[in-house]
Structures are given as structure tokens and as C-alpha cells.
Design an enzyme around this catalytic site. Structure first.
Site, PDB file in Angstrom:
ATOM      1  N   GLU A 165     -11.126  -8.185   4.974  1.00 59.28           N
ATOM      2  CA  GLU A 165     -10.446  -8.206   6.274  1.00 59.28           C
ATOM      3  C   GLU A 165     -11.226  -8.874   7.410  1.00 59.28           C
ATOM      4  OE1 GLU A 165      -9.948  -3.902   5.744  1.00 59.28           O
ATOM      5  OE2 GLU A 165      -7.928  -4.192   6.482  1.00 59.28           O
TER       6      GLU A 165
ATOM      7  N   ARG B 120      -7.779   2.252  14.487  1.00 57.54           N
ATOM      8  CA  ARG B 120      -8.707   1.142  14.196  1.00 57.54           C
ATOM      9  C   ARG B 120      -8.666   0.110  15.325  1.00 57.54           C
ATOM     10  NH1 ARG B 120     -11.890  -1.198  10.032  1.00 57.54           N
ATOM     11  NH2 ARG B 120     -11.622   0.610   8.676  1.00 57.54           N
TER      12      ARG B 120
ATOM     13  N   GLU C 216       0.839  -1.201   0.000  1.00 63.02           N
ATOM     14  CA  GLU C 216       0.000   0.000   0.000  1.00 63.02           C
ATOM     15  C   GLU C 216       0.874   1.251   0.000  1.00 63.02           C
ATOM     16  OE1 GLU C 216      -3.240  -0.095   2.795  1.00 63.02           O
ATOM     17  OE2 GLU C 216      -3.478   2.078   2.716  1.00 63.02           O
TER      18      GLU C 216
END
Ligand SMILES: Cc1cc2nc3c(=O)[nH]c(=O)nc-3n(C[C@H](O)[C@H](O)[C@H](O)COP(=O)(O)OP(=O)(O)OC[C@H]3O[C@@H](n4cnc5c(N)ncnc54)[C@H](O)[C@@H]3O)c2cc1C
Ligand code: FES
Ligand code: FES
Length: 1370
Positions: A1306, A918, A840
Site C-alpha cells: 500500500e 487510518r 476482502e
């Protein structure tokens, strides 16, 4: 140069006329003459150089199987051709001289028709990113070609042990190949569904068939049982319908008839390659080149040259010397030539065992059993017995056995004198043996065992299959009867992995000799073994307490199994107590069974259907192109990085003088050469592209070297000499917290209710606290990072193809480092071989690095990271430290949670803050808690920057949560599942970050799972097993999960797409998302197909490109189908609106006619679609908001069995239920669930990163020890649960996403941790046997070390206390 004894300047082959330099091989039926001068090449390099790029480079060390090809040779004695799978990355090119090499391209392609193996794999959804796929195809193909009979299902699973896949979770691969198995009555994947024509589709082949059980199919629902017609010589050839076996490549007649010649060839850098045919020739060569390496499998030498920079100038291939390849049964034992391959030995010994009397073959049996766990098929097919012995590796699996059985080694010198030595006298020191330079190992004599002589083998590794041992052993005892007792006449107890050489426990052996074989001798033996096998605190390999415990455990098992065998033979009256049998039962694995259950909710032509991945056919044939397969433009340079070797240091000087004179060197580029800006970062620009003055981690880029070849670039980069002045380094979270070493502005807090007040109020009956250490994880995408950059218009523009999840980030970084506007930089990505978050942001740094020489030299530059470089420099999943304090009632209702969490950000911030956030959002999992306080901070450490990885912090937060749930349950002596159910949250709850919970389905998911796994019965069965088995324990667990869908950075929740309709009615879609195996392009194409009401085959997605769709967010956060699906739908709808006036005339018979008619009417048939997720956003200043669009729910059940004496475990059952709304493509979604679960299992129970830190002083500070598949073990085919069930919750449309679907990538990952908690449950049972009923921590990964040391017993207590917590790099 090898040192010469005589004929120094002369050619040692000069006297003989017959040496040849003509090397011939056949590749896929085509004759190829190998030129001289290629002795440095591997077969893989050659194949890829001649354009056969289906064979992939995944690791280059024989550890992943991506490079598997089949080679065939002709046996002049049996007059038969032999076929076997090998790793092309380790095979020296000339080692296959005279052989036929078949690659994935050779067995089938889309033009000629696919081979059944390829077709099965594609149709059974066995290929996701496809990078591993050719390797699997070739392993299976080689098995079929080499089997006289159809193989058994066991053999199929065995043959895949040397192939790794990071995407699929293996189940669909096993199922695909099971169609070739001999048996047809075993259960296997029990899912089938109906296609549009209501034909039944075979679950394994994906072909219409009659395999379904008629009564079991409901419309729109898949289920149940089947028995398939298998292994008939059918053809899947869709081109001409011919039977495939009519076209199977035959062994080339030329190679059968041709006279085999001794070979003399050369390679780059003056390498000489010899292949003598006679022992005399070999000895003569050896006399001339005393330092020559003898090569058989090259599995040691290949790794030494590639990874340890060893350089050998003379190689002598000894595969054709008859005396070294002998296998003979003789009076004094079995004579085994030193070049005999392990697979050959295995087969030979199996025959001997079948033909000889049992007492004689105890040692043969031990060797056969040990070889089962020795490497994978591809290595065993080439690696030799002699290579293993002469390498004298301290962890060799066979050397302890050779010693224990009293094997003799025959050694021959250059004058043909033969001497014999005992194996026990052969190993002198670390990789040092009793052989002079002028000697070689001729053969091994394996003596017969006598009546009352017993031999056993032991091995414990991180992973059962294809892994080197942590500790292994060979043990033998010879007993005689005296006065009714069995007395030990002679005994050998030899361990590997505990010293520089295989170590005989001599004090123990002396003590035992003459003693009665009786359990009374165990205590004393243990005490002596403890003295015999001592490891210093910082011994290489670490795990001292565990390794020492293993030595005693192995002996204990040896004692019990011999006793048991004697009892069975009637030699002893008293056998083992029934529950002790569990210590001696060998691990045996039934075949894997999978079940998938889902409903089909068709929406339009395509949405809702289990379509096969659109690139599957390309992937199984090796035709799919990855970045490294892209043809390079003329004049391309190859790059290698100059990396920091220090964790924290001043760079004092950089000396490139040696590098400059290295062959092929073209340039070295450092920070001073950067044309644009040297600072970067996805959020904060706190990282230098090329370190200028100070390095802050090992693996940090200091510069980049370019040269004419990849190897030359690497060699030159290695020659860049850097002087450092070392500075103190922070090498763990704890150290960072202690020193206040945090990334700036990363302190975050989330609060709900009043935690302090609740603790003080007395409402909590109990309060517990603890710490959770969460280990990191390497992405281990099968395709290493790779980029190809080239200048356009002499550098006015820069274009690149990159293996990335974020082409836009590549564009941005490259523009910035070169000082170009983004509009002049283009990045394209066709597909990537797995990413999982690792491609990423980190991949962009490598593209930027490669762009510097490309721009400065105006030449194309290609940078492919070797696996070890990739692992040491690209960052991993964050390790975390969680400190919790939780208050609850005696009933188990949780009232307050106070949590501090830290993640290990590494040396730059990268995405670590978002990862932490998160984790904080997910810290309550699915539990309703009135008072919560979570504080978090990102630690600055001197490690490479940790980064995104599937779940992005969610799994770490969830794992910490499940730990305190289990702590509460232990405290209350209730089952964790009860505590969970009592605290589940429901619709209407306001979460700790202010989001209102809606459409919560965790209750339904949980109930369905509980019924499906029959939890109550499973608990009873496990309890009953545990009470009858002292040394094996079973455990179960159920784990729920809730995963928030959306990027938590609001601006990223946007997507663009370009849809173009052509006049033939076909549609080209381009969107901002990247296909990385997750089936994104397939799902998006399904959306477009349904929208236009056309078949899926009319829609095509070619690539992702920054010049088609600008400013795309990375393909991440599981949200890509939602985002890009909606953007594509928007574009399709715009086009449909424009088409409507013409369509409404009803004059066209097809979409093609409509498109043509619209064109004639000058209707714009191209549209840009856009989507942004509504109603989300979060304000960290107040800690409240709605960060997520919705949640994906799931739950899993797992049942495991552990060996409490060794820490070995396997997963008996995994049962998963997920709510995915109305799935756009259930087959792809199930593939995501299975793949995520197995990857999660790896994180939770197998994959351990070992860094040089305070806990691992045997590793250089800041260095990563586990930097390849040899030392870092991801799950293999053997780790798949025996019974693997996946169900999708039915009838639950999701109102928040496209076509009522839900995101899947995920969310299921965390469910892999169910295995960890099931292991913990099993350990509870083991500890209870010793009276330890309290809470104990079990960190992830729950490796054999952690399992064994937690199963405290009298053995572990000799080395560690009951609270011992094995070391973990966090
Ligand atoms: C992926 C992988 C997995 C592995 N797994 C295991 C495992 O599970 N257990 C284990 O024990 N090992 C393992 N190994 C190590 C290795 O495969 C073995 O040691 C193998 O048996 C070496 O044989 P070879 O023919 O490939 O050796 P080569 O690399 O060809 O040669 C090795 C060395 O032996 C010397 N040599 C060979 N024959 C002679 C001879 N006759 N006389 C004198 N010297 C000789 C050579 O000069 C050379 O130095 C693994 C290796 C890899 C790459
Ligand atoms: S590339 Fe050959 S085994 Fe990995
Ligand atoms: S499909 Fe196996 S690694 Fe991706």
C-alpha cells in the site's frame, strides 16, 4: 422476430440452393465444426466452453483486452493470410467462420515450450495477478504475426492500448516486449542484476545474456545500461531447444482451398444468423427482414445486446460482400465500402497520403489522426466505418469529420436503387438517420481537399487512448486570396458530444464565410459559437461548462494551426507568436523508459533475490486457473442477482411470475429463504444479506435466481418485478453532515497539544482554512467477483472456491447465512485476479448469497458477476471530505492543525470506521506539528457500502495533508517542497496518536530523491518552458509519504502457517495469505527455501484453504509478507529443530536425504507456525497507543505537461524512492511500487466515479453511471510516465520485520498523487498568465475537466467564474 415484408413464413434463402449451415473454424490448429444453433454465442463463450480457459472475461464490452485472441483469415485476392487481434467477448462465434483462431494456449505452454512472447513477459516480471496476461500475450503475438518487419517500439506500445492491467503499472510489460522491437539502440529498462552463478541476467528476458555494460555492475547492486540482441529467431524452448518459429501454427490449408459459402445458421431464442456473399443476397434478406441487424464488428450491437437488453432476432453478417468492402481511389474522392474496417481504412489512407499530393489529402490526414485515438487495436481491427455511421452515436469520432469534409453517403435499397446524400443531411436525431428500413449504407465518398483547404480533427476524452470522446470536432476551411488577403470561401465547424447529433455551428459558419482569415475574427466567432453550442444544465454527460469551453478551445486551436500551416507554406507573412505554437503542437509520445535501482542482500538460498513470480509461467500460458476456470461439478446451476434499483425505498411487492417461466429457471431465493441469519457485517452486523423490507441503496441484493446457464439466470433475474415506495435518500457527504446522517458510534477524535490555545495565542502568523473533496475509486480488479459453492454429503458440509482476499470471511459468512458451524464450511482460494481490498469483505456477501440456493437445492451454484454488476454493487474506495484550519509562522513552520474529516461509508458500516481511523492516523503525513486536533465521523449514505482499497484511508488522509501544505506554500509564496522540508519530523517525536517515532528515514529518502530528480534544475527547466509556451505548461512536484504497517485492529495481527516436508526433500507450504498478484507466495516460498537452505524450486504453495490454516486475517494492510513470512519461518524452525539431531550427524548429501532419514527415524516433518506482531495496540478511549509496528517511507517526484486549452496531460517523469529495508524480492517489490504508483495516478488524476446525486441530475438518483471500462477509465499503457524511475533506499535494514524487510503493497499508492500536484503546479503557471496568483482547490481526480476549468482564460470565463469547482461525487 424481424418484421417480414414478404415471404413471411417462408425461408428467404429457400430459392437459393447454395446456403450452407456448415460452419468450420480452426482453433489452435484443430479443425472444429460449429454446430448450428450457436448464433447467440460469442467466440469467448465458445472457447471457454471447449475448455480453452486461458482467454479471460474481464468486461464483456471490448474495454479491457483480457479476451484478446488472434484470428487469421485468407485473402483470396492477395493470396495471403492476414492476422489480427480481436476481442473474443464481442465477436459473434459465427463471425469467425472459415478463420483460424489462435488463443494463448495455442502458442505455447509449459509442456511444449513457451513462445518467446510468453517467456519474455514471465521473466521480465510482466505478470502479477496474471488475469490480464493472456490478453497482452495475444496482442503482442498478433502484432508479430502481422508485421512484415519487426515492429517499432511505438507500434508495440500502440498495439497494447486496448489491453488493461491493474497490477503492474505496464512498465515491465512494455520492457518485456521491447525485445521484439526493430531498434536496438534506445535506452530501456536499465536494470540488470546477477544470479547465483554470477551470470548477467538480461533485464527484459530474464535470461542469461551479455547485454550488460561490464563496468556498470557492482556486486549486489543493479544498475545501468544495456543494448540487447533483439528479434533474432531464437528459441526459449527449454524442452527440446528447437527454434520456436519452426513450430509456429500455420494457416490451415483447408481454409485456403475451401469454397466460401453463404451461411444460414440459428441460435437460441430463434435467432437467425446469415452471412451472404453477394450484395443481391444481402438485399434480398434485408427485404425479408426489415429489422435485421447488419453485423460487421458487432462492437455496437454486442454492447447493446449485453448491456442494454436489446434483442435482435435476425443478424446479417456483411463482412463478405465485395461491394461493401471496397476501397478505391477515384476522381471524386476515395470510395469506402461501409463494411471496411477502421484499421483497414487507416492503413489505406496512410498509403494514399504517402502517394498523393499534400493539398488533396488534408481530410485523409485528419481521419488518420482521429483514428489513432479511436478505440484500441482489437476494436479497430473489426469495427466498421458503416457501423459507426449507422449507429449515429452522438459521440462518434468520425461523424463530425464526415460532415466537415463534405463526405457523401451512398445508400442502396432492397431494389438496388442507389441514392446519394450528404453526410450533413444524414443524421436526423438521437441514433436516428436518414435511411429507411429497406435501405442500407453502401459506401462513403470522401472528397479530395483542394489547395488552400484545411481540415483538422479534435477529440478530448477522459483518457487519451481507447476512450470515447467527451467532445470532438471536425473543422474545415477553404480560403481564397483577394487583394492580398485570405478570405474564407467556405467553412465547416462541426462538433460531436454536444447534442443528440453531430452539430454544425451554423451561425458561426455563416458569420465566417466571406471574412478575412485574421485573428480579429476570433472574439466574434467565440460569441457565436457560444450561442451555437448550448447545453442545458442537466444535459446528459454533465460537465457543461467544460464541454462548452472545449468547443471554443478547439476552434481557437483550429485557427492557430491553419494560420501556422499557412505561414509555413509562405502564404502568410505573420505567423504565430512563438509561445502560441504550443497550442498547435500535436501530442506525440516517445517510448517509455524505465530504470530500477536496488541492492541485492542475499539471505540464504533465496531471500533477497529478484525471483520471478512463481506462477508467472502458468499465467503467461493461460494455464493458471482462476475461480471462473475451475471445472464445474455436474449439475451446477448458475446464479444471477436480483438487485435494488432504488437508493432508498420500501419493497412493496416482488413478482416472480415472469421469471418462473423464463427458460432454464430453477429457483428464486429471497430473505425468507435464508436458513440461518440474514444479518451480517465484518464488525457491526448492520447489513442484510438479502434486503427484506427496505432497500438502502441501488445494487443491494434482494434475491438470487438460479438457472441452467449464466445467461438464463440473468434473463430470469431481470424478469423479477419489484414494486417500491421511494423514501428520501442521502446521496453525498455534505447532505449526510447536514442531516446528521452518520453510522452509529463512529465519532472519533485524536488530539495532541492544544489547538485552540495555539490559534488564540497569536503564535501563528497566519491561519488558512479550506475544504478538500477526495474522490472515490473503483477497484477494477481484472477478475470480477466469482464464487463456486457446492454441498458435500447432501448439505451436511459446504465447500467453495472463491475469488477472495479473505477465505476465512467467506467461511464465516456462509456458515452464518446457512446456520452451519464454521467447521463444516471450507473455502479455498488458489489465486485471484487482483483484489486491492475489493475482495476482502464484499466478496463474502456474494459467496453467502450463492450458498443459499446451493444449500437449499443441494446443488453446486456458480456466481460470476458481470463487470457492471460488480461495479454497481461491491462498493469502492471511500470518498472523503476534509475541512482544515492550519496555523503557521511566516517562515512556514506549522504550529497547529485543526481537521474535520468525513468519509462516505455507504449504507452499511463494513470497514468504514477502520478506514476513517487510518485516515486520521495519516493526517499529518511526515510533518511535525505540535498541536493537532482531528475529528472524524463515518457518514451513512444511500450508496453501496464503501470498503477497503489499497491504502485503506491512508491515501485520503495524506491527500488532505498535502493540500493544506500546498495552501500554506501558496499563502507564503514559497515552494511546497520548502515548507515540507521545514516541517519533516524526526526520530523521537511523539506522533499525534501517542506513538514514538523510531527509525525514521524520510530525510534520507527525500535527499536521495531530490538528487536523483535534480529538482533544482528541473524547476529551472520547467520555468523556462512555461515562459516560452502560452498554451502548454509543465509542472513538477515532490511528495513524501509515511505509511503505518499493521492492522489497526490489534487482534488481526496474527498469522498461521502449515509447513510440510516430504521425503523427496520438497516442501509444501500453506499459509493464511492469498496470492493476488502481489507475489506473496513467491516471497513466502523464498523465506522457506532460505530457511531450509534449499532451492526455491523445492518449495511449493498450492492454495489458501480454511481447513489448513484456520482463522486467518484477510490478506490486507500490506502486512502479509511480514506476518505469514514470520509464521512460516516459525514452522520451518520447528522442523529444523526436530531434524537437527539427524542433520548434525552429517551423513546426508542433500535435503532430500535428510528428509528421508528423518522420516525413517519417525521425526514429525510437519509443523504449524504462528506469529503475532509484538508491542502494538491502540486505545481509542484515550486516543493513544502504538497502532503500527513500523512505517514504510517513500517519496516521489513527477513532471507533467498539460494542454491548458483542453485539459489533456501526460506525465513526463516519475521518480520514486522507497525505503523497503532489505527487500525479500526486489523485483516483486519494484513491481508493487510501479503498480501502486500507476493505480494512485489513476485515483489522483484519471478515475472519476459519477453517481446520480445532486451534482449529477442527469443520472438516476443513487445509480452509478461509470460502471464499466467504457465510462470508467483506469490508466492504460499510454499513461505510464515517459521516464519511470524507481529506486530502493540502500543499507537500511528494518529491525521490526522478517529478514529486515519492509511492507510494500500500500505505501507507494499515495505517491501517484505527485502527478496531481505536478498538474497543479502547471495550472499555477497557466493561471499566472492571467494574473491569478492565489490559492485554488484542485480535487482528485484531476481530469481534463478540472485541469481545463482551472486554467482560467478568456474562454473559460465565458462559461464559469474563476473560482469554479467542477462537480464531484463525494
Ligand atoms: C471498446 C469500444 C471502444 C469504442 N471506441 C470508440 C471510439 O473511440 N470512437 C467512436 O466513435 N466509437 C467507438 N466505439 C463504438 C464502435 O466501435 C463504433 O461505432 C464502430 O465503428 C461500430 O462498427 P461495427 O462494425 O462494430 O458495428 P456493428 O455493431 O457491427 O453494427 C452497428 C450498427 O450499424 C448498423 N450497420 C452496420 N453497417 C450498416 C450498413 N452498411 N447499413 C446500414 N446499417 C448498418 C448495424 O445494423 C448496427 O445497428 C467503441 C466501441 C467499443 C466497444
Ligand atoms: S473481456 Fe473482452 S475486452 Fe474485456
Ligand atoms: S497482472 Fe495485469 S491485471 Fe493483474
Amino acid at each position: 422476430m424481424g418484421s417480414l415484408t414478404r415471404a413471411a413464413e417462408e425461408d428467404p434463402t429457400a430459392a437459393e440452393e447454395e446456403w450452407s449451415d456448415e460452419a468450420v473454424i480452426y482453433v489452435n490448429g484443430v479443425r472444429r465444426v460449429l454446430p448450428d444453433g450457436l448464433a447467440h454465442l460469442t467466440l469467448l463463450q465458445y472457447l471457454r466452453d471447449i475448455g480453452l480457459r486461458g482467454t479471460k472475461l474481464g468486461c464483456g464490452e471490448g474495454g479491457c483486452g483480457a479476451c484478446t485472441v488472434m484470428v487469421s483469415c485468407y485473402d483470396q485476392i492477395t493470396k495471403k493470410s492476414l492476422h489480427f487481434a480481436i476481442n473474443a467477448c464481442l465477436a459473434p462465434l459465427y463471425s469467425v467462420e472459415g478463420m483460424h483462431v489462435i488463443t494463448v494456449e495455442g502458442i505455447g505452454d509449459r509442456q511444449r515450450g513457451l513462445h518467446p512472447v510468453q517467456e519474455c513477459l514471465a521473466k521480465a516480471h510482466g505478470s502479477q495477478c496474471g488475469f490480464c496476461t493472456p490478453g497482452f500475450v495475444m496482442s503482442m503475438y498478433a502484432l508479430l504475426r502481422s508485421s512484415k518487419q519487426p515492429p517499432t517500439e511505438d507500434q508495440i506500445e500502440d498495439c497494447l492500448a486496448g489491453n488493461l492491467c491493474r497490477c503492474t503499472g505496464y512498465r515491465p510489460i512494455i520492457d518485456a516486449f521491447r525485445v521484439f522491437a526493430k531498434t536496438d539502440n534506445l535506452a530501456y529498462t536499465n536494470s540488470s542484476s546477477e544470479n547465483a552463478n554470477d551470470q548477467a541476467i538480461c533485464p527484459s528476458t530474464g535470461k542469461p545474456c551479455s547485454c550488460r555494460n561490464e563496468t556498470d555492475i557492482n556486486v549486489n547492486e543493479s544498475s545501468l545500461s544495456s543494448s540487447v540482441e533483439r528479434y533474432s529467431p531464437y528459441s526459449y524452448n527449454e524442452i527440446d531447444g528447437s527454434a520456436y518459429n519452426e513450430r509456429e501454427l500455420i494457416f490451415p490449408p483447408e481454409l485456403q482451398l475451401r469454397k466460401v459459402m453463404p451461411l444460414k445458421l440459428n441460435g437460441f431464442n430463434e435467432i437467425k444468423w446469415y452471412r451472404p456473399l453477394k450484395l443481391k443476397q444481402l438485399l434480398h434478406l434485408k427485404s425479408c427482414y426489415l429489422d435485421a441487424k447488419l453485423i460487421i464488428g458487432n462492437s455496437e450491437v454486442g454492447v447493446e445486446t449485453k448491456f442494454k437488453n436489446a434483442q435482435y432476432k435476425v443478424m446479417i453478417s456483411v463482412t463478405h460482400i465485395p461491394e461493401l468492402n471496397t476501397l478505391k481511389v477515384k476522381e471524386d474522392g476515395i470510395h469506402i465500402g461501409s463494411a471496411v474496417r477502421l484499421a483497414q481504412l487507416q492503413n489505406f489512407l496512410k498509403k494514399v497520403i504517402a502517394e498523393c499530393d499534400l493539398p488533396e489529402t488534408s481530410s485523409c490526414q485528419a481521419i488518420v489522426r482521429q483514428l489513432k485515438w479511436f478505440a484500441g487495436t482489437q476494436i479497430r481491427n473489426v469495427a466498421s466505418v458503416g457501423g459507426n455511421i449507422c449507429t449515429a452515436s452522438p459521440i462518434s469520432d468520425l461523424n463530425p469529420l464526415w460532415i466537415a469534409v463534405g463526405a457523401k453517403f451512398q445508400i442502396i435499397d432492397v431494389n438496388s436503387n442507389v441514392r446519394t446524400t450528404l453526410a450533413k443531411d444524414f443524421f436526423l436525431g438521437y441514433r436516428k438517420v436518414d435511411m429507411k428500413p429497406e435501405e442500407i449504407l453502401l459506401s462513403i465518398i470522401l472528397p479530395w481537399t483542394r489547395p488552400f483547404e484545411y481540415v483538422k480533427e479534435f477529440k478530448q476524452a477522459h483518457r487519451r487512448e481507447d476512450d470515447i470522446a467527451l467532445v470532438n470536432a471536425g473543422m474545415r476551411v477553404y480560403l481564397h486570396e483577394a487583394e492580398g488577403n485570405w478570405i474564407i470561401s467556405d467553412v465547416s465547424v462541426v462538433f460531436g458530444g454536444v447534442a443528440a447529433v453531430p452539430l454544425s455551428a451554423s451561425r458561426t459558419e455563416n458569420f465566417l464565410t466571406g471574412k478575412k482569415w485574421d485573428s480579429g475574427l476570433l472574439d466574434d466567432t467565440f460569441n457565436l459559437l457560444k450561442e451555437d453550442i448550448s447545453l442545458s444544465e442537466n444535459a446528459p454527460g454533465g460537465m457543461i461548462e467544460f464541454r462548452r469551453s472545449l468547443t471554443l478551445s478547439f476552434f481557437f486551436k483550429f485557427f492557430l494551426s491553419v494560420t501556422h500551416e499557412m505561414k509555413i507554406k509562405g502564404l502568410l507573412e505573420d505567423g504565430l507568436h512563438a509561445d502560441h505554437l504550443s497550442a498547435v503542437q500535436p501530442y506525440s509520445r516517445p517510448v517509455t523508459v524505465g530504470t530500477q535501482s536496488y541492492e541485492l542482500v542475499r539471505q540464504g538460498t533465496s531471500v533477497g533475490q529478484p525471483m520471478v513470480h512463481m506462477s508467472a509461467m502458468l499465467q503467461v500460458t493461460g494455464e493458471a486457473e482462476y475461480t471462473d476456470d475451475t471445472p464445474t461439478p455436474p449439475n451446477t446451476l448458475h446464479a444471477a442477482l436480483v438487485l435494488s434499483k432504488k437508493a432508498h425505498a420500501h419493497i412493496l411487492s416482488i413478482d416472480d411470475s415472469l421469471a418462473k417461466s423464463s427458460p432454464g429457471f430453477t429457483g428464486l431465493f429471497l430473505s425468507k429463504d435464508i436458513p440461518g441469519v440474514n444479518h451480517t457485517g465484518p464488525i457491526i452486523h448492520d447489513e442484510e444479506f438479502f434486503a427484506s423490507d427496505i432497500v438502502t441503496c441501488v445494487g443491494q441484493i434482494i434475491g438470487i435466481v438460479v438457472a441452467d446457464t449464466h445467461d438464463n439466470a440473468k434473463t430470469a433475474a431481470n424478469k423479477v418485478h419489484i414494486e417500491y415506495c421511494e423514501l428520501p435518500a442521502i446521496l453525498s457527504i455534505e447532505e449526510a453532515v447536514k442531516n446528521g446522517s452518520f453510522h452509529p458510534n463512529t465519532k472519533k477524535s485524536l488530539v495532541k497539544g492544544d489547538v485552540e490555545q495555539c490559534f488564540l495565542s497569536g503564535a501563528c502568523d497566519r491561519i488558512v482554512s479550506g475544504q478538500v473533496h477526495v474522490g472515490g475509486q473503483e477497484h477494477f480488479y481484472m477478475e470480477p467477483q466469482c464464487t463456486l459453492v457446492w454441498p458435500v454429503d447432501s448439505g451436511n458440509e459446504i465447500h467453495m472456491v472463491s475469488s477472495t482476499q479473505a477465505p476465512q470471511k467467506h467461511q464465516k459468512y456462509v456458515a452464518s447465512v446457512l446456520g452451519l458451524p464454521q467447521s463444516k464450511v471450507v473455502c479455498k482460494t488458489k489465486r485471484i485476479g487482483g483484489g486491492f481490498g475489493g475482495k476482502e469483505t464484499r466478496s463474502a456477501i456474494f459467496a453467502a448469497a450463492a450458498s443459499v440456493p446451493s444449500f437449499c437445492l443441494r446443488r453446486p451454484v456458480k456466481l460470476v458477476l458481470d463487470r457492471d454488476v460488480d461495479m454497481i454493487s461491491t462498493g469502492q474506495r471511500h470518498s472523503f471530505l476534509g475541512k482544515y484550519k492550519v496555523g503557521f509562522t511566516n517562515e512556514g513552520k506549522i504550529l497547529a492543525l485543526d481537521l474535520e474529516i468525513y468519509n462516505n461509508g455507504g449504507h452499511s458500516l463494513d470497514l468504514s470506521l477502520a478506514v476513517l481511523e487510518r485516515a486520521m492516523f495519516h493526517s499529518e503525513n511526515v510533518y511535525d506539528i505540535a498541536n493537532i486536533r482531528i475529528n472524524g465521523q463515518v457518514c451513512f449514505t444511500n450508496f453501496p457500502s464503501n470498503t477497503a482499497f489499497r491504502g485503506f484511508g491512508g491515501p485520503q488522509g495524506l491527500l488532505i495533508a498535502e493540500n493544506w501544505i500546498h495552501h500554506i506554500a501558496t499563502e507564503l509564496q514559497r515552494s511546497p517542497e520548502e515548507i515540507k522540508e521545514l516541517n519533516f519530523h524526526n526520530d523521537g517525536v511523539v506522533l499525534h496518536y501517542g506513538q514514538l517515532l523510531q527509525n525514521c528515514t524520510i530525510g534520507s529518502v527525500w535527499d536521495q530523491l531530490k538528487a536523483s530528480c535534480n529538482f533544482v534544475e528541473a524547476r529551472k527547466a520547467v520555468n523556462s518552458f512555461n515562459s516560452n509556451n502560452r498554451w502548454r505548461k509543465q509542472g513538477i512536484a515532490m511528495i513524501p509519504t509515511k505509511f503505518g504497517i499493521s492492522f489497526t485492529a490489534k487482534f488481526m495481527n496474527q498469522a498461521g502457517a502449515l509447513v510440510q516436508v516430504y521425503t523427496d526433500g520438497t516442501v509444501l507450504v500453506t499459509h493464511g495469505g492469498v496470492e493476488m498478484g502481489q507475489g506473496l507466495h513467491t516471497k513466502i516460498a523464498q523465506v522457506a527455501a532460505s530457511s531450509f537452505n534449499i532451492p526455491l524450486s523445492s518449495v511449493f504453495i498450492s492454495e489458501t484453504s480454511t481447513d489448513k490454516v484456520p482463522n486467518a486475517s484477510p490478506t490486507a494492510a500490506s502486512a502479509s509478507s511480514d506476518l505469514y513470512g514470520a509464521a512460516v519461518l516459525d514452522a520451518c524452525q520447528q522442523i529444523k529443530v526436530r531434524m537437527e539431531p539427524i542433520a548434525s550427524k552429517g551423513t546426508h548429501n542433500s535435503f532430500a536425504e535428510l528428509a528421508q532419514a528423518c522420516y525413517m527415524e519417525r521425526v514429525d516433518l510437519s509443523a504449524h507456525g504462528f506469529y503475532s506482531t509484538p508491542n502494538i495496540g491502540f486505545d481509542w478511549t484515550i486516543g493513544k497507543g502504538t497502532p503500527f509496528n513500523y512505517f514504510t517511507y517513500g517519496a516521489a517526484f513527477a513532471e507533467v505537461e498539460i494542454d491548458t486549452l483542453t485539459g489533456d496531460f501526460y506525465t513526463r517523469t516519475a521518480d520514486i524512492v522507497m525505503d523497503l529495508g532489505f527487500s525479500i524480492n526486489p523485483a516483486i517489490d519494484i513491481g508493487q511500487i510501479e503498480g501502486a504508483f500507476i493505480q494512485g495516478l489513476g485515483w489522483a488524476a484519471m478515475e472519476e466515479l459519477k453517481w446520480g446525486d445532486d451534482n449529477h441530475k442527469w443520472i438516476r438518483p443513487g445509480h452509478l453511471f461509470t460502471c464499466g471500462p467504457g465510462s470508467y477509465k483506469i490508466p492504460s499503457v499510454n499513461d505510464v510516465p515517459l521516464n519511470f524511475k524507481v529506486s530502493l533506499l540502500k543499507g537500511v535494514p528494518n529491525p521490526k520485520a522478517i529478514h529486515s524487510s519492509k511492507a510494500v503493497g500500500e505505501p507507494p499508492f499515495f505517491l501517484g498523487s505527485t502527478v496531481l500536484f505536478a498538474i497543479k503546479d502547471a495550472i499555477f503557471a497557466a493561471r499566472a498568465e492571467e494574473g491569478h496568483l492565489g490559492w485554488f482547490p484542485l480535487d482528485n481526480p484531476a481530469t481534463p475537466e478540472r485541469i481545463r476549468m482551472a486554467c482560467v482564460d478568456s474562454i473559460t470565463k465565458k462559461f464559469a467564474g474563476i473560482d469554479y469547482r467542477p462537480k464531484l461525487s463525494v
